[in-house]
Write a protein that holds these residues in place. Structure first.
Motif, short mmCIF file in Angstrom:
data_model
loop_
_atom_site.label_atom_id
_atom_site.label_comp_id
_atom_site.label_asym_id
_atom_site.label_seq_id
_atom_site.Cartn_x
_atom_site.Cartn_y
_atom_site.Cartn_z
N CYS A 87 0.93 -1.26 0.03
CA CYS A 87 -0.13 -0.08 -0.09
C CYS A 87 0.97 1.38 -0.02
O CYS A 87 1.94 1.30 0.80
CB CYS A 87 -0.84 0.05 1.30
N TYR A 88 0.57 2.03 -0.95
CA TYR A 88 1.40 3.38 -1.00
C TYR A 88 0.44 4.51 -0.97
O TYR A 88 0.33 5.08 -1.78
CB TYR A 88 2.06 3.47 -2.55
N PRO A 89 0.13 4.90 0.40
CA PRO A 89 -0.85 6.18 0.52
C PRO A 89 -0.07 7.36 0.48
O PRO A 89 1.24 7.24 0.73
CB PRO A 89 -1.37 5.91 1.80
N GLU A 90 -0.30 8.42 -0.01
CA GLU A 90 0.32 9.69 -0.07
C GLU A 90 0.40 10.38 1.21
O GLU A 90 -0.53 11.27 1.67
CB GLU A 90 -0.26 10.54 -1.12
N GLY A 91 1.32 9.84 2.19
CA GLY A 91 1.12 10.64 3.68
C GLY A 91 1.44 12.04 3.56
O GLY A 91 0.93 12.71 4.63
N SER A 92 2.18 12.51 2.70
CA SER A 92 2.47 14.01 2.96
C SER A 92 1.24 14.68 2.56
O SER A 92 0.80 15.83 3.13
CB SER A 92 3.61 14.49 1.90
N ILE A 93 0.44 14.34 1.60
CA ILE A 93 -1.10 14.88 1.41
C ILE A 93 -2.12 14.42 2.55
O ILE A 93 -2.45 15.69 2.90
CB ILE A 93 -1.54 14.29 -0.11
#
Length: 147
Positions: free
Chosen positions: A124-130
């Motif tokens: 899973c590659y959620p866009e943490g900074s966003i």
């Protein structure tokens, strides 16, 4: 097999939406792994449910809006958006993020490797900074975390 794998992945999202943690664990092979690449943690066994439970607690109305699904043999890639209201604590490796009451609508990419209809590997590659920007914590990350 490709259509069956896509159906298995769609079912996995439905199980997560229902917050069925036991059902989620059962979707994996006995040696299956789930890696949350935004925090660099890999889950196995009973821990496979931890990220689903964590996000379900932090976002009681958590929704995964699927936009594109690509399949090649036993690999299924999904582009999606993680959506919800941050109304509960979110556990992170470096502390706990208190509820902000803000909305999250963040891009994510998930890569599944299946074996006999079960998930062998889930990256899973959620866009943490966003996510952090939308929750309003990037400007003052230290104040937002409890230790």
């Amino acid at each position: 097999m490709t259509n069956e794998n896509v159906a298995a992945v769609r079912n996995a999202y439905a199980v997560a939406e229902r917050k069925d943690l036991e059902g989620w664990i059962d979707l994996f092979t006995p040696d299956g792994v789930f890696t949350d690449n935004s925090v660099g943690i890999t889950y196995r066994g009973r821990e496979l449910a931890d990220p689903v439970g964590n996000y379900s607690t932090a976002f009681s109305n958590m929704h995964r809006e699927l936009s594109r699904i690509y399949a090649d043999g036993n690999v299924v890639v999904v582009q999606l958006a993680l959506q919800g209201t941050h109304d509960g604590p979110l556990r992170l490796p470096f502390g706990e993020l208190r509820a902000t009451g803000k909305q999250m609508d963040a891009p994510c990419c998930d890569v599944f490797e299946l074996e006999d209809g079960k998930i062998k590997r889930f990256d899973c590659y959620p866009e943490g900074s966003i996510i952090f920007a939308q929750l309003g914590v990037l400007a003052n990350l230290e104040a937002a975390l409890t230790h």
